[in-house]
Motif scaffolding. Sequence first.
Motif, short mmCIF file in Angstrom:
data_model
loop_
_atom_site.label_atom_id
_atom_site.label_comp_id
_atom_site.label_asym_id
_atom_site.label_seq_id
_atom_site.Cartn_x
_atom_site.Cartn_y
_atom_site.Cartn_z
N UNK A 41 2.20 17.30 -13.05
CA UNK A 41 1.83 18.00 -11.70
C UNK A 41 0.83 17.37 -10.98
N UNK A 42 0.66 16.08 -11.08
CA UNK A 42 -0.40 15.23 -10.28
C UNK A 42 0.26 15.13 -8.92
N UNK A 43 -0.57 14.73 -8.01
CA UNK A 43 -0.38 14.58 -6.61
C UNK A 43 0.49 13.27 -6.17
N UNK A 44 1.68 13.58 -5.83
CA UNK A 44 2.43 12.17 -5.37
C UNK A 44 1.55 10.96 -4.54
N UNK A 45 0.63 11.49 -3.75
CA UNK A 45 -0.20 10.70 -3.02
C UNK A 45 -0.66 9.64 -3.80
N UNK A 46 -1.28 10.09 -5.14
CA UNK A 46 -1.94 9.30 -5.90
C UNK A 46 -0.95 8.39 -7.02
N UNK A 47 0.06 7.56 -6.17
CA UNK A 47 0.58 6.60 -6.61
C UNK A 47 0.42 5.51 -5.67
N UNK A 48 1.01 4.38 -6.46
CA UNK A 48 0.99 3.13 -5.43
C UNK A 48 1.49 3.24 -3.98
N UNK A 49 3.04 3.90 -4.13
CA UNK A 49 3.76 4.25 -3.03
C UNK A 49 2.91 5.21 -2.08
N UNK A 50 2.26 6.25 -2.85
CA UNK A 50 1.50 7.11 -1.87
C UNK A 50 0.32 6.61 -0.78
N UNK A 51 -0.52 5.64 -1.54
CA UNK A 51 -1.67 4.86 -0.88
C UNK A 51 -0.91 3.68 0.16
N UNK A 52 0.08 3.23 -0.10
CA UNK A 52 0.64 2.15 0.88
C UNK A 52 1.37 2.78 1.95
N UNK A 53 1.91 4.04 1.84
CA UNK A 53 2.69 4.65 2.77
C UNK A 53 2.14 5.25 4.29
N UNK A 54 2.14 4.14 4.76
CA UNK A 54 1.54 4.43 6.23
C UNK A 54 2.77 4.68 7.47
N UNK A 55 3.80 4.39 6.75
CA UNK A 55 5.27 4.36 7.28
C UNK A 55 5.35 5.34 8.51
N UNK A 56 5.97 5.12 9.68
CA UNK A 56 6.23 5.96 10.58
C UNK A 56 7.61 7.15 10.72
N UNK A 57 8.43 6.52 9.90
CA UNK A 57 9.73 7.25 9.89
C UNK A 57 10.20 7.22 8.16
N UNK A 58 11.45 7.99 8.38
CA UNK A 58 12.04 7.89 7.01
C UNK A 58 12.45 6.41 6.67
N UNK A 59 13.08 5.79 7.55
CA UNK A 59 13.82 4.40 7.47
C UNK A 59 12.78 3.52 6.59
N UNK A 60 11.47 3.59 7.20
CA UNK A 60 10.31 2.68 6.90
C UNK A 60 9.93 3.11 5.23
N UNK A 61 9.88 4.31 4.94
CA UNK A 61 9.74 4.83 3.63
C UNK A 61 10.73 4.29 2.46
N UNK A 62 11.78 4.49 2.85
CA UNK A 62 12.91 4.00 2.13
C UNK A 62 12.88 2.61 1.84
N UNK A 63 12.48 1.82 2.88
CA UNK A 63 12.42 0.25 2.95
C UNK A 63 11.27 -0.11 1.85
N UNK A 64 9.99 0.67 2.08
CA UNK A 64 9.02 0.21 1.29
C UNK A 64 9.02 0.67 -0.20
N UNK A 65 9.81 1.77 -0.42
CA UNK A 65 10.04 2.19 -1.98
C UNK A 65 11.10 0.89 -2.50
N UNK A 66 11.91 0.30 -1.70
CA UNK A 66 12.65 -0.58 -2.11
C UNK A 66 11.97 -1.86 -2.41
N UNK A 67 11.07 -2.29 -1.42
CA UNK A 67 10.06 -3.46 -1.85
C UNK A 67 9.33 -3.13 -3.08
N UNK A 68 8.77 -2.22 -3.27
CA UNK A 68 8.15 -1.93 -4.32
C UNK A 68 8.97 -1.69 -5.68
N UNK A 69 10.00 -1.37 -5.56
CA UNK A 69 10.88 -1.45 -6.67
C UNK A 69 11.21 -2.84 -7.07
#
Length: 873
Positions: free
Chosen positions: A297-325
Motif C-alpha cells: 500500500x506504499x505510495x508510488x511516488x516514494x520510488x526511484x521512478x517517482x522522484x525522477x519523474x518530472x516528465x511532461x507527457x506520457x511518452x517521456x514517462x514510458x521512456x524514463x521507465x525503460x531507461x531505469x529498466x
Amino acid sequence: MDAALGAPEKMRARHEELTPMMRQYCDLCAQYDGSLVLFQVGDFYETFCEAAEVSARLLEITLTKREDSTGSYPMAGIPIGSAESYIETLLDAGFRVAVADQVQDPEEASGVVDRAVTRIVTPGTLTEDELLRSEDNNYVAALAREGESADGEEYGLAFLDVSTGDFVATGSSSEETIRDEISRFAPAEAIIDPGLEGFDGFDADCMVTPYDPSAFELEGARELLDSYFGTPEKRLASDAEISACGALLSYAEYARGGQDGRLDYLNHLTRYEPREYMLLDRVALRSLELFEPRAVGGDGEHTLLGVLDETACALGRRKLTDWLRRPLLDPDRIEARLDAVSEWTTLVGAREEVYDLLSEVYDVERLIARVSRGRANARDLRALKDTLDTVPEIRAAMEGVESNTLRELRGELDELEEVRDLIDRAISESPPIEITEGDVIAPGYDAGLDELRETEREGKDWIDSLEKRERERTGIDSLKVGFNQVHGYYIEVTNPNLDRVPEDYTRRQTLKNSERFYTPELKRREDEIMAAEERADDLEYELFVEVRREVADESERVQAVAETLATLDVLVSLADVAAKYGYARPDIDEKPGIDIEGGRHPVVERTQESFVPNGAELSPEERLAVLTGPNMSGKSTYMRQVALIAILAQIGSFVPASRARIGIVDRVFTRVGASDDIAGGRSTFMVEMSELATILRGASERSLVLLDEVGRGTSTADGLAIARAITEYVHDEVGAMTLFATHHHELTALADELPSAFNLHFAATQTDDGVTFRHDVSRGAATASYGIEVARAAGVPEHVVERSRALVAEDALENATDGGRAVGDDGTGSAPAPSEPMSDPLADELRSLDVANMTPIEALTTLDRLKREVNED
C-alpha cells in the motif's frame, strides 16, 4: 470458470434444435474457446447459461432468463455504452473477453443479424484508454525454445506493447537470464511454447494464455515476420527468437478478432542483447524500489521512478521507465546523455520553454496506433495535429544547442507539415466523438460534401421560416412546425383550430389534443433534406476514413517523432531534477570502483526534513566493506543509496552527491530485507539462501553486491558460519564490490584477514535518555548494536526493556568471568582454550562489581569496557 468460457454444455447437446441466434452464440463460444463471449443484442452485450451466472455474480448485474421454443436459458447483459468498466472487472477476475458485435444493419438482415468477434480483450493486448490503467507500457510476452540437447538449447523471448507498437526481442541459452529479462519488462500476459508448459518464471499477476501451438512453428513464424519486417535473420539471432516473435505477432493479430488482423503500425522490431545493459533482476528491482514501494500500500511516488519523474507527457514517462529498466554499460552512450542533461541544466529558459511545449503533447504512440488500427475518431486526429504543431516550436526553442545529443534530437524532429495540413484542412476544429453523425469534415475540404450540406442547410432554413408563413396564411397563431425521428417534419394544429386547416394539408399523426399534417412542399423539402443529410453523412464517413488512412500511411514517421519527443522529455526531466535537488554530474569510466562524496538516498531525502550525506569508496584494492552499527542507524539506506547512485549514473542522470566517480557496474545484486514465499512453500531462510546462490553464481568483479544480515534466519552459530563463508567467497572468488551489513561483530575481524576487506560503521551516542543515531558512516567497527534501546524507542513496555538489560548484563558478566572472552570474540567463531585465564586485575574488578545496584546504562557501559580490555589482553 472453465465451463463458463467454453460453448455452453446445455446448448452443445441440442445445437441443431437451437434458434438461429442462440446457435450463433454457441458457435462463437466454441470458436473462441477460452474466452468469455459478450454477444451484442441491440444495445446490450448478453451472456447466456454458465457465462451468464458467472457474469451476474462478478459484475453484480441481474440474472434473468431467455425463453424460446427450445427452452429456458440464464441470461445476463451489460449496456454497450458502459461496457469497458465491466470488461475491466472480468479481466481482473482472470477472464479473457471476446466481444461479438453485430456487423450487419438489422434492417438489412433477412434472418438473424450477422455477428462476429471484433476484438479479444486480454491483459496484454489492451488498446482502449479506459482499460489501460496507466501511461506505462503494457506488454504481452512470448517465450520459445529451440534445440534438443541441453547444450544446444536456446531461449527466445519477445515483448510487444500492442497499444504503442513497441516490439523488442532477446535470447539466451541461460534460463536464469531469461527469467531476469522477464522481470525487467514485467509483462501483463504471456504465451509460451508448448514445450515450456512447466516454466514458472512469470510473476503471479501475469496471465499465461494457452495459444495455438502451430504459431510457434519456425517456418510459419519466419513467413509472418518477413511480411512485416523483411528477412527475420537480419534482425534476430536465433531460431528461438524467430519463433517467439512470430508467435507473438500471430497472437496480436488474433486479438483483433474478425477484423483484418494486420498491425500496420508495427514498424520496428528491435533485438537487444542483455549484456548491453546493467542487469537488475527481480530481487534488485523490488528491494531497491525502482518502480514499486516495498511496503504494502506504499505510495508510488516514494520510488526511484517517482522522484525522477518530472516528465511532461506520457511518452517521456514510458521512456524514463525503460531507461531505469535498462541502465547502460557503454561509457560513450552514458556520457552523451550526461552532456545533454548538463546543457539543459544551464539553459534554464529554453528548458522551461521546451517543458511547457512537451506538456501539450498527447500520447502520440497510442494515438497513431489507434489511427492505424482504424479505431481513431476525429478528435484523435485533431489531438495528433495539436501535438505535431508543437514540433516546429520545440525546434525553435532548441536553436543553438551544442551537445551532440541535443543537436541530433533537434535534427530528428520531423515537422510532418503535410500531415498537419491534411488534418487541419479535413477535420473540423471541434468534431463530435462519433464519426458517423456528421460535422466531422471541415467546410471547404470537399466540394461535393459542401453542396450536400448547402442543400440540407437551405432546406432547413426554408422549414425554419415555414411556421411564420403558415401562421399568416391560416390565421392559426398556435400552429407549430416540428420534427421527430419517426414521422419526420410536421405542422401541428390543436383540436380547436382544426376547422381552419387548409385543404392542401395531409394528416400525418393524430395526438390527444392535436393533429399533425404535412404539405406537398414540406414533403418535397423533407425528402431533399433527408436525402442530402444521409448522403452527406455517408460521404463524410468515407472522407474521414480516407483521411485516417492517409495519416496511418505516415505512422512510421509519426512514431519516429514520438521517440524523439520522449527522449527529449526524459533529458529535460533529469535536468530539472538535478537543478531542483542539487545533483552532481558523475564521472564515468571503465575502471572498476565507486567513489562518492556526500551521497544521499534520492527517495529517502525527499521524505525527511534532514538527511545526513555519506561517502562511499570501493576499489579493487578495497572492495569489500563490512558495515556494522545499531539498528535504525541507516545501514540499509546507505547500501541502497550507493546502488541507486550507480543506477542513476548509468542511465545518464546526475546523482544526489557532491561528487561521484562510477566505474561501470554490470549488475546489482541485493540480499536486503526479509521475505518469504508462502505460496511456494519456502521459508524466509530458504528464500535468502536461494538469492545468495544466485549472487554467488552470477556476480563478477564489475558487480555491486549488497548483503544485509545474511544468515539471520537460522541459529546464531549457523548464521555466523554462513555469513563468514559467503563473505570469504565473495572476496576470494567473485571479487565483486560488496557492502556487507551485519550484527555479527565477529565478522569485523575479516578486515584484518582479507586483504581487500575493511570495516565501516554507523556510530551512535548513548545517554541516560536513550540512544541518538548520528547516521554518518566512518571507518572501523561499531562497538555495540543498541538493540535494547531501539526496542525502547519502538514502544516495547519498560519492564521488558529493563529485564532485557539485566539479562544482557548477566550474560556479559558470565562470559567475562568464564574464560575471559565471549565465543567468537577472536573473530574465529570459537571459544578460546580454557587454559587462557583472565588477567588477575580484570578478574578482581569483575568480582567487585555490584551489578544489582547499577543502572542498566552503567552496567552495560562498564561491562563493554571490560570486554574490550579482555579482548585486547
